[in-house]
Scaffold this motif. Sequence first.
Motif, mmCIF file in Angstrom:
data_model
loop_
_atom_site.group_PDB
_atom_site.id
_atom_site.type_symbol
_atom_site.label_atom_id
_atom_site.label_comp_id
_atom_site.label_asym_id
_atom_site.label_seq_id
_atom_site.Cartn_x
_atom_site.Cartn_y
_atom_site.Cartn_z
ATOM 1 N N GLU A 106 -0.554 25.146 -14.508
ATOM 2 C CA GLU A 106 -0.696 23.882 -15.243
ATOM 3 C C GLU A 106 -1.960 24.074 -16.048
ATOM 4 O OE1 GLU A 106 -1.071 18.832 -14.108
ATOM 5 O OE2 GLU A 106 -0.590 20.383 -12.710
ATOM 6 N N LEU A 107 -2.979 24.319 -15.298
ATOM 7 C CA LEU A 107 -4.290 24.445 -15.934
ATOM 8 C C LEU A 107 -4.690 25.588 -16.998
ATOM 9 C CD1 LEU A 107 -6.659 24.377 -12.837
ATOM 10 C CD2 LEU A 107 -6.430 22.473 -14.420
ATOM 11 N N MET A 108 -3.669 26.650 -17.003
ATOM 12 C CA MET A 108 -3.778 27.553 -18.090
ATOM 13 C C MET A 108 -2.515 27.549 -19.063
ATOM 14 S SD MET A 108 -5.843 30.653 -15.872
ATOM 15 C CE MET A 108 -6.162 31.615 -17.590
ATOM 16 N N SER A 141 -21.611 32.604 -17.106
ATOM 17 C CA SER A 141 -20.528 32.342 -17.822
ATOM 18 C C SER A 141 -19.770 31.043 -18.035
ATOM 19 C CB SER A 141 -19.600 33.504 -17.454
ATOM 20 O OG SER A 141 -20.178 34.726 -17.516
ATOM 21 N N THR A 142 -19.639 30.554 -16.775
ATOM 22 C CA THR A 142 -19.048 29.288 -16.806
ATOM 23 C C THR A 142 -19.823 27.875 -17.425
ATOM 24 O OG1 THR A 142 -18.065 29.811 -14.597
ATOM 25 C CG2 THR A 142 -18.156 27.580 -15.337
ATOM 26 N N THR A 177 -9.927 29.828 -21.112
ATOM 27 C CA THR A 177 -11.354 30.565 -20.530
ATOM 28 C C THR A 177 -11.961 29.852 -19.548
ATOM 29 O OG1 THR A 177 -10.986 31.949 -22.700
ATOM 30 C CG2 THR A 177 -13.054 32.200 -21.353
ATOM 31 N N PHE A 178 -12.432 28.642 -19.953
ATOM 32 C CA PHE A 178 -13.280 27.931 -19.038
ATOM 33 C C PHE A 178 -12.771 27.597 -17.794
ATOM 34 C CE2 PHE A 178 -14.674 23.442 -17.806
ATOM 35 C CZ PHE A 178 -15.764 23.631 -17.516
ATOM 36 N N THR A 179 -11.523 27.226 -17.783
ATOM 37 C CA THR A 179 -10.662 26.862 -16.609
ATOM 38 C C THR A 179 -10.810 28.420 -15.631
ATOM 39 O OG1 THR A 179 -9.125 25.356 -17.648
ATOM 40 C CG2 THR A 179 -8.561 26.532 -15.508
ATOM 41 N N ALA A 180 -10.434 29.269 -16.294
ATOM 42 C CA ALA A 180 -10.490 30.610 -15.330
ATOM 43 C C ALA A 180 -12.005 30.834 -14.754
ATOM 44 C CB ALA A 180 -10.213 31.641 -16.423
ATOM 45 N N PHE A 181 -12.690 30.599 -15.686
ATOM 46 C CA PHE A 181 -14.372 31.173 -15.033
ATOM 47 C C PHE A 181 -14.620 30.071 -14.120
ATOM 48 C CE2 PHE A 181 -15.277 33.536 -19.142
ATOM 49 C CZ PHE A 181 -15.676 34.640 -18.303
ATOM 50 N N GLN A 182 -14.231 28.680 -14.163
ATOM 51 C CA GLN A 182 -14.452 27.804 -13.172
ATOM 52 C C GLN A 182 -13.924 28.257 -11.945
ATOM 53 O OE1 GLN A 182 -12.801 24.169 -15.132
ATOM 54 N NE2 GLN A 182 -14.540 23.078 -14.412
ATOM 55 N N ILE A 183 -12.676 28.684 -11.772
ATOM 56 C CA ILE A 183 -11.924 29.099 -10.602
ATOM 57 C C ILE A 183 -12.639 30.296 -10.067
ATOM 58 C CG2 ILE A 183 -9.813 30.040 -9.696
ATOM 59 C CD1 ILE A 183 -8.208 28.533 -11.772
#
Length: 800
Positions: free
Chosen positions: A366-368, A445-446, A674-680
């Motif tokens: 859902e997020l990505m 990075s985040t 990209t932001f979602t991935a870095f958050q996780i």
Amino acid sequence: MLRNYFKTAYRNLIRNKLYASINVAGLALGVTCCLIIFLLVRFELSYDNFHESAEDTYRITNRFTRNGVDNYFPYTPFPTAEALRNDYPELERVTQTYYNFGGNVLLPNNETFSVKNVLFADHEFLNVFDFDLIDGDINTCLLGPGKVVLTESFAKTLFGKENALGKSVELNNALTLGVTGIVADPPDNTHFDFTILVSYKSFSNDYYELDADINDWDMVDNGTTYVVLSDSQNPEGFEASLQDFGIKYRGEKFAEYGAFYSQPLSEIHFDERYSQSAHHAITAKSTIAGFAIIGLILLLAACINFINLSTAQSVTRAKEVGIRKVMGAGQGLLVYQFLSEVLIITSTSVVVAIGLAEAFLPMVNELMSLNLSLNLTDPVIYLFLVILIILVSLLAGLYPGFVMARFKPVKVLRSKLMASTGRGISLRKFLVITQFFIAQVLIISTVVVFNQIDFFKSKSMGFDSEYLINFGLGIKDSTDKVLFKQQLKQSPNVRSVSIFSSPPTQNMHLNGPFRLLNRESPEKHRAFFRSVDEDYIDTYNLELAAGIDIDHEISKTEPGVIVNEALLRKYNIDDPSEVISEPINGSWLFERATIVGVMKDFHNRSLQNEITPLILFYNPDYHWRGSISLTGTNVSETLSHIEEVYTRIFPENTFDYQFENDRLAMLYVQEEKTFTAFQIFSAIAVVICCLGLFGLVSFIANQKIKEVGIRKVLGANILHILKLFGQQFASPLIIAFVIAAPLGYYFMNYWLNEFAYRIEIGLMTFALTALISIVVAGVVVSYHSLKSAKSNPVDALRYE
């Protein structure tokens, strides 16, 4: 013997439930990330590889060079496919398509449905690309005009459970089509995105409705051409021959500014050169490689956890090892025993990771905006998990196993091990520094990605987007469009209405070269063209730098256009008033027009790109879309009123609208992912880092049991004990930050350089990273420090 190893290993784990649980949790987190990233990378690399002829299939693309800058487009002139068939009879197959963003489908009962992603395709399309034709004849379903193939889902939308074959539909009030086939919905891992396939012979000048002949070699729009090379053809030789092919049909000058290329089907999803004109998301191979590296790094961080915890625990197991050595156990057998424990923990972690992956995949999807699934019956996934278990067991287990196997029985049984482990402490500090470094780079990075996205969202685009909606009109009579505008303007909650070819940051169809006829320029320039009405500038609140707005009555008799400041810069013109009343050539759209106004620059593309030359002109034949600026009062009631007026005037259409702010947000979907991935990944890295830190604190707490006891007897209070432990971790934290800060800056600055408009990485990014690191380390260290500080010194010194 193996059975005995595993039985002993199991008993040791049961006796040390806390350490076993932390080891399983840390490894499970790392394996979960690695597994999800494996699914992601595997999905990205699988694009279009399911076609039988994938290795021999190529897309013909265009390169145009302007001012020394190469611009790549996946589109070809419409006659390209037929010319290739004639000039290259050895080609196995040639197929061509034309992408139409969408419109409306009208059923015989006058029921209307909105349709997106209409793809015109010729009769070879389904022979080149292996989309599953559920019903119909693959050789004839797209042969000839007036035919349409529906995707399975859209056929159910239109006709429910009825058999759609043989039914009749009308597309955009212009084409009457017979349903000749049903095709399975295209899978997610293809660059094709279509809801219906219309036979290419149905595509004509009458349907296109532009002032250009689709058989003109200078006309380049959303048409694409694909070829399948035969076994006798060399890909490099074929591409080289395309240069002569281009000159033959486009003239000698074509070699000066353009070229044709053959792009492998396997590269289409990854080739960033075509990202600005693609209808699907482009994922750079560097991005995929980045995800893979992050997955391996997080797995490495989890293994570091295991090593830290295992070596910390080795002190408590030293006597066990000493006794086994006295009883005759060799170093190899002790390593095997420890590896059996690691294998149990790793296998358990993988089982837990599978459950976590299943639980987190819906959220990740859902997020990505993905559709990943974990199929345990897939032999590739099964093999990956087996390799992962073996790799992690060796990576995490060999070093602690050899450390314990090297213990000297005499020193162990005389309780002198404590004094001989300085080298191990140094290695463990190095490993914790590595963990802090990983977490800090991901945090940096985040923060940078978040700030860049926030910059995109907050920076003014140069036009109003608040309370503004966009909608489609399709091919409509101009009289109806005027009536629609007039009726809406009567509403007190509607500020302005405009009908045009495309909104500010969406450049469809209309682009080409331009020339200021009274001025010389050594370079050839291209611009985006946008057909607008007299309310366009007011609706979007654009600002004129000189001249007047377009008046459609004047435009009918004496074509007048408005240009932007970026266009003037191509001719090094500083004063906008200089060009008022000058003549301009607009390629195939108009031979000669007069510049009546110059508007101040606004972002006519996303903020990833520089502002480009733009020309506004008036031609109602191009008015396919519209925008309505609302006052912000009674928005719901106003939208209902607009829909009622729209349905009454355009009964065969569906009123599908989108708020401008939502449309603008879609420009940065890739950055949001990209932001979602870095958050996780950052959150998981911090958790893993905490577990690793817990391991080192446990080790030092065990090492300093007697020292803490003596200090307390001599009068040390809790603050002194906290300071004692805190000093142990200050240097690893500082060293990690000193390494992470410049590397994080370098990599993220490199990423930011991809954008025409970007932020600068400030000190606050590093201050926030340092603060998060200090807080996380402080919480973990304080837990063990307080536990040791509150312990009874009698327990530590009882046997001294």
